[in-house]
Design a protein around this motif. Structure first.
Motif, PDB file in Angstrom:
ATOM      1  N   ARG A  99       0.954  -1.169  -0.530  1.00  0.00           N
ATOM      2  CA  ARG A  99       0.366   0.115  -0.034  1.00  0.00           C
ATOM      3  C   ARG A  99       0.702   1.289   0.103  1.00  0.00           C
ATOM      4  O   ARG A  99       2.003   1.171   0.553  1.00  0.00           O
ATOM      5  CB  ARG A  99      -0.808   0.092   1.409  1.00  0.00           C
ATOM      6  CG  ARG A  99      -1.513  -1.179   1.022  1.00  0.00           C
ATOM      7  CD  ARG A  99      -2.989  -0.964   2.069  1.00  0.00           C
ATOM      8  NE  ARG A  99      -3.903   0.145   1.261  1.00  0.00           N
ATOM      9  CZ  ARG A  99      -4.782   0.880   1.913  1.00  0.00           C
ATOM     10  NH1 ARG A  99      -4.802   1.341   3.597  1.00  0.00           N
ATOM     11  NH2 ARG A  99      -5.775   1.742   1.486  1.00  0.00           N
ATOM     12  N   PHE A 100      -0.041   2.426  -0.814  1.00  0.00           N
ATOM     13  CA  PHE A 100       0.940   3.549  -0.261  1.00  0.00           C
ATOM     14  C   PHE A 100       2.303   3.262  -1.432  1.00  0.00           C
ATOM     15  O   PHE A 100       3.682   3.711  -0.502  1.00  0.00           O
ATOM     16  CB  PHE A 100       1.234   3.968   0.719  1.00  0.00           C
ATOM     17  CG  PHE A 100       0.021   4.380   1.561  1.00  0.00           C
ATOM     18  CD1 PHE A 100      -1.567   5.533   0.782  1.00  0.00           C
ATOM     19  CD2 PHE A 100      -0.445   3.371   2.285  1.00  0.00           C
ATOM     20  CE1 PHE A 100      -2.220   5.436   0.911  1.00  0.00           C
ATOM     21  CE2 PHE A 100      -1.840   3.822   3.067  1.00  0.00           C
ATOM     22  CZ  PHE A 100      -2.582   4.313   2.533  1.00  0.00           C
ATOM     23  N   ALA A 101       2.753   2.661  -2.189  1.00  0.00           N
ATOM     24  CA  ALA A 101       3.563   2.260  -2.853  1.00  0.00           C
ATOM     25  C   ALA A 101       4.276   4.113  -3.032  1.00  0.00           C
ATOM     26  O   ALA A 101       4.075   4.238  -4.143  1.00  0.00           O
ATOM     27  CB  ALA A 101       4.032   1.850  -4.193  1.00  0.00           C
ATOM     28  N   GLY A 102       5.884   3.882  -3.337  1.00  0.00           N
ATOM     29  CA  GLY A 102       6.458   4.864  -3.598  1.00  0.00           C
ATOM     30  C   GLY A 102       6.653   6.450  -2.320  1.00  0.00           C
ATOM     31  O   GLY A 102       7.150   7.244  -2.656  1.00  0.00           O
ATOM     32  N   LYS A 103       5.141   6.144  -1.738  1.00  0.00           N
ATOM     33  CA  LYS A 103       5.212   7.076  -0.400  1.00  0.00           C
ATOM     34  C   LYS A 103       6.302   7.011   0.762  1.00  0.00           C
ATOM     35  O   LYS A 103       6.646   5.523   1.325  1.00  0.00           O
ATOM     36  CB  LYS A 103       4.147   6.821  -0.068  1.00  0.00           C
ATOM     37  CG  LYS A 103       3.199   7.872  -1.698  1.00  0.00           C
ATOM     38  CD  LYS A 103       1.596   7.950  -1.290  1.00  0.00           C
ATOM     39  CE  LYS A 103       0.894   8.701  -2.689  1.00  0.00           C
ATOM     40  NZ  LYS A 103       0.067   9.034  -2.519  1.00  0.00           N
ATOM     41  N   GLN A 104       6.007   7.745   1.581  1.00  0.00           N
ATOM     42  CA  GLN A 104       6.985   7.145   3.629  1.00  0.00           C
ATOM     43  C   GLN A 104       6.073   6.186   3.654  1.00  0.00           C
ATOM     44  O   GLN A 104       6.669   5.736   4.640  1.00  0.00           O
ATOM     45  CB  GLN A 104       6.886   8.597   4.058  1.00  0.00           C
ATOM     46  CG  GLN A 104       8.169   9.755   3.524  1.00  0.00           C
ATOM     47  CD  GLN A 104       8.084  10.431   4.840  1.00  0.00           C
ATOM     48  OE1 GLN A 104       7.060  12.024   4.923  1.00  0.00           O
ATOM     49  NE2 GLN A 104       9.044  10.307   5.720  1.00  0.00           N
ATOM     50  N   GLU A 105       5.011   6.421   3.750  1.00  0.00           N
ATOM     51  CA  GLU A 105       3.589   5.542   4.315  1.00  0.00           C
ATOM     52  C   GLU A 105       3.768   3.870   3.785  1.00  0.00           C
ATOM     53  O   GLU A 105       3.138   3.794   4.377  1.00  0.00           O
ATOM     54  CB  GLU A 105       2.646   5.793   4.698  1.00  0.00           C
ATOM     55  CG  GLU A 105       1.466   6.283   3.206  1.00  0.00           C
ATOM     56  CD  GLU A 105       1.906   7.344   2.992  1.00  0.00           C
ATOM     57  OE1 GLU A 105       1.109   8.073   2.971  1.00  0.00           O
ATOM     58  OE2 GLU A 105       2.831   8.241   3.454  1.00  0.00           O
ATOM     59  N   GLU A 106       4.885   3.950   2.330  1.00  0.00           N
ATOM     60  CA  GLU A 106       4.617   2.701   2.140  1.00  0.00           C
ATOM     61  C   GLU A 106       4.769   1.278   3.483  1.00  0.00           C
ATOM     62  O   GLU A 106       5.693   1.498   4.419  1.00  0.00           O
ATOM     63  CB  GLU A 106       5.916   2.432   0.898  1.00  0.00           C
ATOM     64  CG  GLU A 106       5.666   1.160   0.287  1.00  0.00           C
ATOM     65  CD  GLU A 106       6.588   0.963  -0.919  1.00  0.00           C
ATOM     66  OE1 GLU A 106       7.205   0.163  -1.393  1.00  0.00           O
ATOM     67  OE2 GLU A 106       6.899   1.819  -0.749  1.00  0.00           O
ATOM     68  N   HIS A 107       3.659   0.077   2.903  1.00  0.00           N
ATOM     69  CA  HIS A 107       3.723  -0.366   3.689  1.00  0.00           C
ATOM     70  C   HIS A 107       2.887  -2.067   2.878  1.00  0.00           C
ATOM     71  O   HIS A 107       2.393  -1.975   1.749  1.00  0.00           O
ATOM     72  CB  HIS A 107       3.117  -0.606   4.639  1.00  0.00           C
ATOM     73  CG  HIS A 107       1.512  -0.077   4.734  1.00  0.00           C
ATOM     74  ND1 HIS A 107       1.302   0.764   4.803  1.00  0.00           N
ATOM     75  CD2 HIS A 107       0.534  -1.410   4.946  1.00  0.00           C
ATOM     76  CE1 HIS A 107      -0.071   1.219   4.653  1.00  0.00           C
ATOM     77  NE2 HIS A 107      -0.089   0.101   5.164  1.00  0.00           N
ATOM     78  N   GLU A 108       3.487  -3.136   3.542  1.00  0.00           N
ATOM     79  CA  GLU A 108       2.734  -4.497   3.091  1.00  0.00           C
ATOM     80  C   GLU A 108       2.169  -4.829   4.185  1.00  0.00           C
ATOM     81  O   GLU A 108       1.986  -4.753   5.353  1.00  0.00           O
ATOM     82  CB  GLU A 108       4.013  -5.882   3.396  1.00  0.00           C
ATOM     83  CG  GLU A 108       5.139  -5.701   2.357  1.00  0.00           C
ATOM     84  CD  GLU A 108       6.051  -6.867   2.187  1.00  0.00           C
ATOM     85  OE1 GLU A 108       6.001  -8.145   2.446  1.00  0.00           O
ATOM     86  OE2 GLU A 108       7.492  -6.210   2.502  1.00  0.00           O
ATOM     87  N   THR A 109       1.153  -5.618   3.306  1.00  0.00           N
ATOM     88  CA  THR A 109      -0.584  -5.988   4.037  1.00  0.00           C
ATOM     89  C   THR A 109      -0.878  -6.825   3.239  1.00  0.00           C
ATOM     90  O   THR A 109      -0.461  -7.220   2.293  1.00  0.00           O
ATOM     91  CB  THR A 109      -1.466  -4.732   3.910  1.00  0.00           C
ATOM     92  OG1 THR A 109      -2.348  -5.019   5.100  1.00  0.00           O
ATOM     93  CG2 THR A 109      -2.118  -4.405   3.014  1.00  0.00           C
ATOM     94  N   ASN A 127       9.396   1.792   6.395  1.00  0.00           N
ATOM     95  CA  ASN A 127       9.750   3.460   7.696  1.00  0.00           C
ATOM     96  C   ASN A 127       9.544   2.963   8.547  1.00  0.00           C
ATOM     97  O   ASN A 127       7.843   3.560   8.910  1.00  0.00           O
ATOM     98  CB  ASN A 127       9.387   4.795   6.844  1.00  0.00           C
ATOM     99  CG  ASN A 127      10.362   5.517   7.595  1.00  0.00           C
ATOM    100  OD1 ASN A 127      10.713   5.341   8.580  1.00  0.00           O
ATOM    101  ND2 ASN A 127      10.189   6.942   6.995  1.00  0.00           N
ATOM    102  N   ILE A 128       9.768   2.756   9.647  1.00  0.00           N
ATOM    103  CA  ILE A 128       9.600   2.133  11.763  1.00  0.00           C
ATOM    104  C   ILE A 128       8.880   3.650  11.669  1.00  0.00           C
ATOM    105  O   ILE A 128       8.110   3.666  12.408  1.00  0.00           O
ATOM    106  CB  ILE A 128      10.306   1.701  11.800  1.00  0.00           C
ATOM    107  CG1 ILE A 128       9.546   1.694  13.068  1.00  0.00           C
ATOM    108  CG2 ILE A 128      11.806   3.164  12.424  1.00  0.00           C
ATOM    109  CD1 ILE A 128      11.042   0.121  14.027  1.00  0.00           C
ATOM    110  N   ASN A 129       9.388   4.974  11.343  1.00  0.00           N
ATOM    111  CA  ASN A 129       8.956   6.272  11.767  1.00  0.00           C
ATOM    112  C   ASN A 129       7.691   6.431  11.571  1.00  0.00           C
ATOM    113  O   ASN A 129       6.562   7.758  11.952  1.00  0.00           O
ATOM    114  CB  ASN A 129       9.262   7.589  11.320  1.00  0.00           C
ATOM    115  CG  ASN A 129      11.095   7.444  11.755  1.00  0.00           C
ATOM    116  OD1 ASN A 129      11.619   7.472  12.967  1.00  0.00           O
ATOM    117  ND2 ASN A 129      11.832   7.555  11.014  1.00  0.00           N
ATOM    118  N   MET A 130       6.553   5.333  10.263  1.00  0.00           N
ATOM    119  CA  MET A 130       5.771   6.097   9.500  1.00  0.00           C
ATOM    120  C   MET A 130       4.488   4.703  10.436  1.00  0.00           C
ATOM    121  O   MET A 130       3.353   4.699   9.924  1.00  0.00           O
ATOM    122  CB  MET A 130       5.112   5.795   8.823  1.00  0.00           C
ATOM    123  CG  MET A 130       5.866   6.317   7.463  1.00  0.00           C
ATOM    124  SD  MET A 130       6.249   8.266   7.785  1.00  0.00           S
ATOM    125  CE  MET A 130       3.896   8.262   7.370  1.00  0.00           C
TER     126      MET A 130
END
Length: 132
Positions: A99-109, A127-130
């Motif tokens: 989700r949110f590929a290429g953005k700071q909040e990109e994550h697998e789900t 990014n653990i900060n997200m």
């Protein structure tokens, strides 16, 4: 941050206690106690209570806005849980995705679905900060 002497508590509906106990134990959650109308689990360190209430089951569940789950801080734990779900043939509601590929909040789900159509999301942020 949550202190180690605190446990998050979540109560959700279930339609059948036997099915519910089987699903959550298969997921690896320890059954803490069971009564005629509910079952309580250790859900990844937090308390999950499944209340028998077949009239409250969502017949057409959607991922958003209602779901719950775990955000892993380490990728290995996310991958282990995903592989565990596949090995145990747990029912997926939504296969693994980014989700949110290429953005700071990109994550697998990925999402699992329990016998009462409750949706469980498991995710890992690059990014653990997200996380928050």
């Amino acid at each position: 941050m949550r202190a180690s002497n605190k446990v998050f508590h979540l109560a959700i509906p279930c339609k059948d206690l036997d099915e519910t106990v089987a699903f959550y134990e298969k997921l690896g959650c320890e059954l803490a106690r069971r009564y005629h109308d509910r079952a309580t689990f250790n859900f990844f360190g937090d308390q999950l209570v499944c209340h028998l209430s077949p009239e409250s089951i969502d017949l057409q569940p959607k991922m958003y806005p209602r779901h719950f789950g775990i955000t892993f801080m380490e990728r290995q734990e996310f991958e282990h849980t995903l592989n565990y779900a596949y090995e145990r043939n747990l029912p997926f509601f939504h296969e693994p995705a980014i989700r949110f590929a290429g953005k700071q909040e990109e994550h697998e789900t990925f999402f699992l679905i329990d016998p009462a159509n409750n949706l469980l999301e498991f995710k890992y942020y690059y990014n653990i900060n997200m996380v928050y």
